[in-house]
Scaffold this active site. Structure first.
Site, mmCIF file in Angstrom:
data_model
loop_
_atom_site.group_PDB
_atom_site.id
_atom_site.type_symbol
_atom_site.label_atom_id
_atom_site.label_comp_id
_atom_site.label_asym_id
_atom_site.label_seq_id
_atom_site.Cartn_x
_atom_site.Cartn_y
_atom_site.Cartn_z
ATOM 1 N N GLY A 1 -1.797 -1.845 6.207
ATOM 2 C CA GLY A 1 -1.254 -2.763 7.455
ATOM 3 C C GLY A 1 -2.192 -3.998 6.747
ATOM 4 O O GLY A 1 -3.130 -4.127 5.766
ATOM 5 N N ARG B 1 -11.049 -10.713 -3.292
ATOM 6 C CA ARG B 1 -10.800 -9.592 -2.126
ATOM 7 C C ARG B 1 -10.342 -8.146 -2.197
ATOM 8 O O ARG B 1 -9.927 -7.761 -2.956
ATOM 9 C CB ARG B 1 -9.683 -10.196 -1.092
ATOM 10 C CG ARG B 1 -9.293 -9.319 0.412
ATOM 11 C CD ARG B 1 -8.590 -8.849 0.382
ATOM 12 N NE ARG B 1 -8.074 -8.385 1.675
ATOM 13 C CZ ARG B 1 -7.073 -7.159 1.623
ATOM 14 N NH1 ARG B 1 -6.110 -6.357 0.629
ATOM 15 N NH2 ARG B 1 -6.879 -7.079 3.365
ATOM 16 N N VAL B 2 -11.308 -7.135 -1.213
ATOM 17 C CA VAL B 2 -10.956 -5.550 -1.254
ATOM 18 C C VAL B 2 -10.636 -6.147 0.182
ATOM 19 O O VAL B 2 -11.686 -6.351 0.836
ATOM 20 C CB VAL B 2 -12.052 -5.259 -1.732
ATOM 21 C CG1 VAL B 2 -11.812 -3.737 -1.446
ATOM 22 C CG2 VAL B 2 -12.567 -5.786 -2.920
ATOM 23 N N THR C 1 1.063 -0.878 -0.394
ATOM 24 C CA THR C 1 0.088 0.286 0.004
ATOM 25 C C THR C 1 0.908 1.402 -0.396
ATOM 26 O O THR C 1 1.901 1.371 0.788
ATOM 27 C CB THR C 1 -1.051 0.124 0.748
ATOM 28 O OG1 THR C 1 -1.653 -1.090 1.589
ATOM 29 C CG2 THR C 1 -1.819 0.900 0.770
#
Length: 312
Positions: free
Chosen positions: A230, A207-208, A179
């Site tokens: 995270g 998946r999100v 990220t």
């Protein structure tokens, strides 16, 4: 109209970052890319631009680097493809835009901005988001394999091998990092946040995580701006970005107190891990994380700047 000092913070992901596995050359390259992102945002702020433009510019620079889990450096999913998510929020207006599960958008953060400004919606996903992208000039589409990198493919194979070997394959704590994000305060006193990700290595079933979810991975209001990184499931369950902001707005906490309480106590107590970057209306910056490292950089209101990876 008088102007005030501005400030900027960025992150390139938190997680298990091992000193012994990070060569001097790799560390130098990562810090150089963080510096480029800082400079992209700094130029906007220096020239009187908005916090939203600065946060977006910094994230675009990080998306263009193969060294972070966003854009070009996005991780592979279980099918050997890439699905990317992004969001941004304007603290002055609380307008926001987000996309999730896009596979052919070179810079997802740019598309999130288009959703905010040129649609009646906050979030678009998958094929629908890509169809919307075709209506907006300046949004570049690329083949999905444009995001491929050798390092991320090796990471996928390693993750899949570990999953086959481990009985507790569902325990993802410490087994990822990624990220990117930016938070900014402009000279007009306005705040903004932006976050972009390739998600979790070997993710399944579409998946999100938290990155495209306003209030979870991204938040900005008149008091502060937050971008998280995270284990996304726990950032969603705890509405991490908004929790930090709420502790300031309703509880009277300082930026550092609020960020530390959520990242260093709430998230790990619930079983998750990660970090965040946050900035308030006075230009104070907080960069807490509960993992072994977090790629990060900052430019303070006094003009000082720096980058860091580990806690010390």
């Amino acid at each position: 109209m008088t102007s005030s000092p501005f400030a900027l913070a960025i992150h390139g992901g938190a997680g298990v970052i091992e000193r012994e596995r990070l060569s001097a050359e790799e560390e130098a390259a990562i810090r150089a890319d963080l510096d480029r992102a800082l400079e992209a945002g700094y130029r906007v702020l220096r020239d009187g631009g908005s916090a939203l433009d600065a946060a977006q510019a910094a994230v675009v620079a990080l998306e263009e680097s193969p060294r972070f889990n966003a854009g070009k450096g996005a991780v592979f999913d279980a099918e050997g493809r890439h699905e990317l998510d992004a969001s941004l929020m304007d603290g002055r207006t609380r307008r926001a835009g987000a996309v999730a599960g896009v596979a052919t958008i070179r810079n997802p953060i740019k598309l999130a901005r288009e959703v905010m400004e040129h649609s009646p919606h906050v979030m678009l996903i998958g094929a629908g988001a890509e169809n919307f992208a075709d209506t907006r000039p300046g949004i570049e589409r690329v083949p999905n394999d444009w995001f491929d990198t050798d390092a991320r493919h090796a990471q996928l194979l390693e993750t899949q091998a570990r999953e086959r070997a481990e009985a507790d394959a569902a325990n993802l704590k410490g087994k990822y990092f990624g990220t990117v994000g930016a938070v900014a305060l402009d000279m007009h006193g306005h705040l903004a946040a932006a976050t972009s990700t390739g998600g979790m290595t070997n993710k399944k079933w579409g998946r999100v995580g938290d990155s495209p979810l306003i209030g979870c991975g991204t938040w900005a209001d008149a008091h502060c701006a937050v971008s998280g990184t995270g284990w996304g499931e726990f950032f969603i369950r705890n509405a991490v970005a908004h929790d930090i902001a709420a502790r300031i707005a309703y509880g009277g906490a300082s930026l550092q107190e609020a960020a530390d309480a959520v990242i260093l106590r709430v998230v790990p107590e619930s079983g998750g891990d990660g970090g965040a970057i946050a900035i308030d209306a006075q230009g104070n910056i907080a960069l807490p994380f509960n993992t072994s490292g977090m790629y990060r950089g900052w430019i303070a209101t006094d003009g000082s700047r720096g980058t860091a990876i580990f806690s010390s």
